[in-house]
Design a protein around this motif. Structure first.
Motif, short mmCIF file in Angstrom:
data_model
loop_
_atom_site.label_atom_id
_atom_site.label_comp_id
_atom_site.label_asym_id
_atom_site.label_seq_id
_atom_site.Cartn_x
_atom_site.Cartn_y
_atom_site.Cartn_z
N CYS A 98 1.02 -0.97 0.02
CA CYS A 98 0.03 0.12 0.04
C CYS A 98 0.96 1.25 -0.15
O CYS A 98 1.88 1.32 0.81
CB CYS A 98 -0.91 -0.31 1.15
SG CYS A 98 -1.43 1.35 2.07
N ASN A 100 -0.60 4.19 0.75
CA ASN A 100 -1.31 5.21 1.62
C ASN A 100 -0.94 5.45 3.05
O ASN A 100 -0.12 4.62 3.51
CB ASN A 100 -2.94 4.77 1.65
CG ASN A 100 -3.41 4.42 0.09
OD1 ASN A 100 -3.35 5.32 -0.77
ND2 ASN A 100 -3.87 3.39 0.00
N GLN A 101 -1.54 6.50 3.68
CA GLN A 101 -1.14 6.58 4.96
C GLN A 101 -2.37 6.83 5.98
O GLN A 101 -2.47 7.84 6.55
CB GLN A 101 -0.02 7.74 5.07
CG GLN A 101 1.41 7.19 4.58
CD GLN A 101 2.30 8.47 4.75
OE1 GLN A 101 1.98 9.42 4.46
NE2 GLN A 101 3.48 8.10 5.19
N CYS A 102 -3.30 5.95 5.83
CA CYS A 102 -4.55 6.25 6.53
C CYS A 102 -4.27 6.51 7.98
O CYS A 102 -3.79 5.61 8.64
CB CYS A 102 -5.70 4.86 6.20
SG CYS A 102 -5.74 4.84 4.59
N CYS A 105 -5.14 3.27 9.95
CA CYS A 105 -4.77 1.99 9.76
C CYS A 105 -4.62 1.16 10.82
O CYS A 105 -3.93 1.55 11.80
CB CYS A 105 -3.40 2.27 8.96
SG CYS A 105 -2.89 0.85 8.36
N LYS A 121 1.66 -4.18 4.58
CA LYS A 121 0.52 -3.43 4.20
C LYS A 121 -0.07 -3.85 2.76
O LYS A 121 0.41 -3.26 1.77
CB LYS A 121 0.56 -1.98 4.17
CG LYS A 121 0.82 -1.68 5.47
CD LYS A 121 0.86 0.08 5.48
CE LYS A 121 0.75 0.77 6.67
NZ LYS A 121 0.84 2.25 6.93
N THR A 136 -7.47 -0.21 -2.38
CA THR A 136 -7.80 1.13 -2.51
C THR A 136 -7.38 1.58 -3.97
O THR A 136 -8.06 2.73 -4.16
CB THR A 136 -6.76 2.07 -1.60
OG1 THR A 136 -5.49 2.02 -2.05
CG2 THR A 136 -7.01 1.58 -0.42
#
Ligand code: SF4
Length: 449
Positions: A98, A100-102, A105, A121, A136
């Motif tokens: 992944c 992203n850096q939600c 998470c 991830k 995503t």
């Protein structure tokens, strides 16, 4: 349409984990540990390629055995025949991680220093297609899109969270997250279908934003070939290991009630216009709000059961079926215990009452909270070895403890905190039986093999 150029350097051979008895694989002498290098000169990147490649009548296989000897085998078979091989991994060229850096998470909300795989991830479209994991769509290359189209990788499971581009980008902390509606249009053109998921973070993507997200997704759920097959709405899960300033608010009973009312009213409208509720709330919302779970048939064909949507109702039905023909008594006294997450304890009391009517038999149900994650209400699958020791020490566990398999890493006897099953057994000094489904629980409770 573009073509796919393979990067052969990254692809490792597929390592054989098991061979089906009576299969072609067994007949031609495959052994566990053999490495399948290529099929008709092509190295498979993953299980999907493998399945495509073996769908030929003539196969030229290149295999490396455990002694380092290369074998070239040619076989003739019917196009549909499988080889009966299972491999140690589904991906032979590595996991697509992944980008992203939600802030919500779960992987980032774990303590450090545990086994490496807990920090991977996964955002890999191939695992989404093969096993229904959510992705995503923010890390796909041009080649990946071509491949999804060419190999018809449908349905996929997409984490949407919000359809408003800037809000989605804010939630995923990724400027590449803004393209979702364009991507849904592309899916529509290519006739690729998806199941969607929305993780709700209070005061960020709930209220009006949630309404817009569900309505936008519903607009792709129309016609003869709907792109979005279903949407699951799940509450954000927060642990005590998250940073203090992450801006996230846990879902409480008031928030859960509001979201339930909002989504149920939308379901009613969708149902009136298309005959399907389309968007479903995960079980957790009802448990947090202390509301009765919807009836099983309201989940229709349970499109999001693996995502905790309708899972409890479906499990209770399986428990009803497994407890239809219980004996009136057993002849040897037996007591056992069953451990679950505190969130689901109340729902499971009924089947336990039914079991406890059997003469000479007692089952104790223990619904535990999780000091490890810092959560009072927790689902069964997140309980750790440390939670089990703290919650069960000194309790009457009887002759055997029934432990749901979802607490353990798939295929391994280790919990989310790296404690092993053996360590738990020794610490609690009880015999433990891993249980997989309702029938297994009833059989296990009654001490059947
Ligand atoms: S997409 Fe999933 S794995 Fe990636 S940061 Fe967000 S929650 Fe974590």
């Amino acid at each position: 349409m573009g073509t796919i150029e393979l990067n052969y350097d990254k692809i490792k051979p597929a390592v054989v984990a098991s061979i089906e008895a009576g299969s072609i694989g067994e007949e031609i002498g495959f052994e566990v540990g053999d490495q399948l290098i290529s099929i008709n000169g092509v190295k498979p990147r993953d299980l999907i390629d493998y399945k495509f490649l073996i769908a030929e009548e003539t196969l030229k296989l290149k295999i490396l055995d455990e002694e380092g000897k290369t074998h070239k085998i040619e076989i003739e078979k019917d196009q549909d025949d499988e080889l009966g091989l299972a491999f140690t991994e589904a991906l032979f060229d590595g996991l697509k991680q992944c980008n992203n850096q939600c802030p919500f998470c779960f992987i980032d909300q774990q303590p450090s220093g545990k086994r490496k795989s807990l920090y991977l991830k996964d955002d890999d479209y191939r695992l989404s297609f093969l096993y229904g994991s959510y992705l995503t769509l923010t890390n796909l290359s041009e080649q990946d899109w071509v491949r999804i189209d060419q190999q018809r990788l449908t349905p996929l499971f997409v984490s949407v969270h919000a359809t408003e581009p800037s809000l989605r980008s804010q939630l995923l902390r990724n400027p590449k997250a803004t393209d979702l509606l364009k991507q849904l249009n592309w899916f529509s053109k290519k006739r690729i279908q998806i199941h969607a998921q929305i993780v709700v973070c209070p005061e960020i993507n709930d209220g009006k934003a949630l309404e817009k997200t569900i309505n936008d997704l519903f607009s792709f759920a129309q016609g003869d070939y709907p792109v979005v097959l279903s949407a699951a709405v799940v509450p954000v899960g927060l642990t005590r290991f998250r940073p203090r300033n992450d801006g996230l608010i846990p879902v409480d009973a008031k928030c859960a009630t509001k979201v339930i009312n909002q989504v149920e009213s939308m379901q009613k409208n969708f149902c009136e216009s298309t005959g399907s509720r389309f968007a479903w709330l995960s079980d957790e919302w009802y448990l947090i709000a202390k509301k009765t779970l919807p009836a099983l048939n309201s989940y229709e064909d349970l499109p999001q059961r693996e995502n905790g949507v309708g899972t409890i109702r479906s499990f209770l039905k399986a428990m009803d079926e497994a407890t239809i023909n219980l004996p009136k008594k057993i002849f040897q006294n037996r007591t056992c215990s069953w451990v679950v997450g505190k969130l689901v304890e109340n729902e499971l009391l009924k089947p336990c009452l039914r079991l406890n009517k059997i003469e000479n038999f007692t089952i104790h149900l223990y619904g535990l909270s999780s000091p490890y994650w810092g959560q009072e209400q927790i689902v069964t699958g997140l309980l750790t070895g440390q939670d089990l020791i703290k919650g069960l020490k000194g309790k009457n566990l009887g002759d055997e403890l029934l432990l749901p398999s979802v607490m353990l890493k798939q295929g391994e006897k280790v919990f989310l905190d790296d404690m092993t099953l053996q360590e738990l057994c020794s610490s609690l000094n009880v015999s433990i039986r891993i249980v997989y489904d309702a029938e297994d629980i009833v059989n296990g409770a009654l001490g059947k093999a």
